[in-house]
Design a protein around this motif. Sequence first.
Motif: not given
Lengths: 267, 270
Positions: A243-256
């Motif tokens: 759970e985080s502000p949307a902009l903090d969810l980066t692609w690498p993080l999302f993929r992870e």
Amino acid sequence: MTQPLTVLQSEETLTVPTPAVAVEDLWFAYREGSWILRGVDLQIPMGGFWAIMGPSGAGKTTLMRILAGLLPFPRGRVLLLGHPVRGELEPALRRSVGYIPQQLGLVRGLTALENVLLGSLARHRGWQTALGFFPRAEIERAMALLEVLDLADRADEKVFRLSGGERQRVAIARTLMQDPQLILADEFVSDLDLPRAAHVLAFVYRLARERGLTVILNLHELQLVQEFAEHVVILKDGRVVFESPALDLTWPLFREIMGDYEREALK
Amino acid sequence: MSAKRVAVRGTWQTLERRRWRELGFSLGLMALLAWLLNGMGFFEAGRLIQGAFNLARFAHEMFPPDVRILPTITGALLETIQMAFAGTILGFLLSFPLGVLGSRTLFPAGVVAVVRFLVAAIRTVPSLLWAVLMVIVVGLGPLAGTLALAFYTVGYLAKLYAELFEAIDPEILEAMRGVGAKRRHLIRFVLWPESANAILSQLLFMLEYNVRASTVLGLVGAGGIGFYMQAYLGTMAYSRLTTVLLAVLLLVIGMDALSAWVRRRYLLHP
């Protein structure tokens, strides 16, 4: 957690801001023993524009349906706009919560205008509406909404003749017709290509801002989440794992976060 | 052998097994048919040849058709059409509510079970028997025929409609419940418009069927052209019977054409 229930009932004691949605230790299973939701905790503030993401089968749709009052659940606590929910919503709350299902749930054999008018049913429960007669004021409101959504010239067209994007906007208009405070939309742009989906979401975003609505969307596309959502929640195996502000969810993080799941699925 | 090859081999075997099963099933079905036909004397050549001679003689007596009776039968023909239309519409008006009550979409299992049983009971009685019953109830004439067709229509349409309503996309119903729609709203705004095409289509089918059925109801005194059919058959006036049959043929063709036109004109839903 705050206790917003008492707060809402008496305006003078309004000291703590009531969350639009408060979910506490929510469990749900369609079949006994195989849990879809395994203790979801979630708090969404009033006026927020939130996205829920997660792999298929993570429980996103189930969560939406519970919030929309369409599924009774065995364990946990859900507060919608400060009111406790357990299965079906009471009429007053019903009116304040707009729900757009994945396939939109439009009646294909009715016109765009008629579908939008259905959003006013909670206000007119008499036999008159059951015969298809709506008050003139409601018809004017529905037309005004269609105008805002750029659909005024398609009002008398049956829904099965409309394009995907037009249908989406009809569904939004129907929900707005309810005059809700909270809109729940279950992957309702997933059938559109990215530019169209962005177009529709821009509409929703603008309207939500203008009217101070809280919006919760199930979304698949990270680009859309980053562009429109303020906050993002990722659901996996029936739990909130991120759970985080949307902009903090980066692609690498999302993929992870999603990654091992996809690998598991491939196996 | 690699795992992949084993998998392919497995698929192939499944496929082949399925083909053999299908073949076996088809052969079984043909054997059943042969056995049934044999039981009825289908394979007795003598009987079949004699039958062909009888047919030829009958056909000879049927032609040429005696058209002098046309003025006599026109009234009866119109009465037949009248019975078919009135019976179908009356049956439809009863079928729609029964279909709604008989679908699990909107009503609890108890109500559904009772309605379905009732409809199944109505369906069990053939239209000719309904005609006999109605002649007993309301006396000879087209009213009996009309009521008979109405009952027969209910037996079928109510079942078909209930199934239609159960096939409605649950998401639409869910979305409608989400906006606070009551049962009456669901009937008016979901069940009706979502099924309108199929409702109309089945109604037309029933009308075509009832036009055919109404031509024989006169056999038991329930009005229409059937009265003359029976009379000419009974007095062996076969050339007159031919005229009646040709008139009925024209009526049926006309009805099918009308129904096809309505379908083309009004069934727009993809």
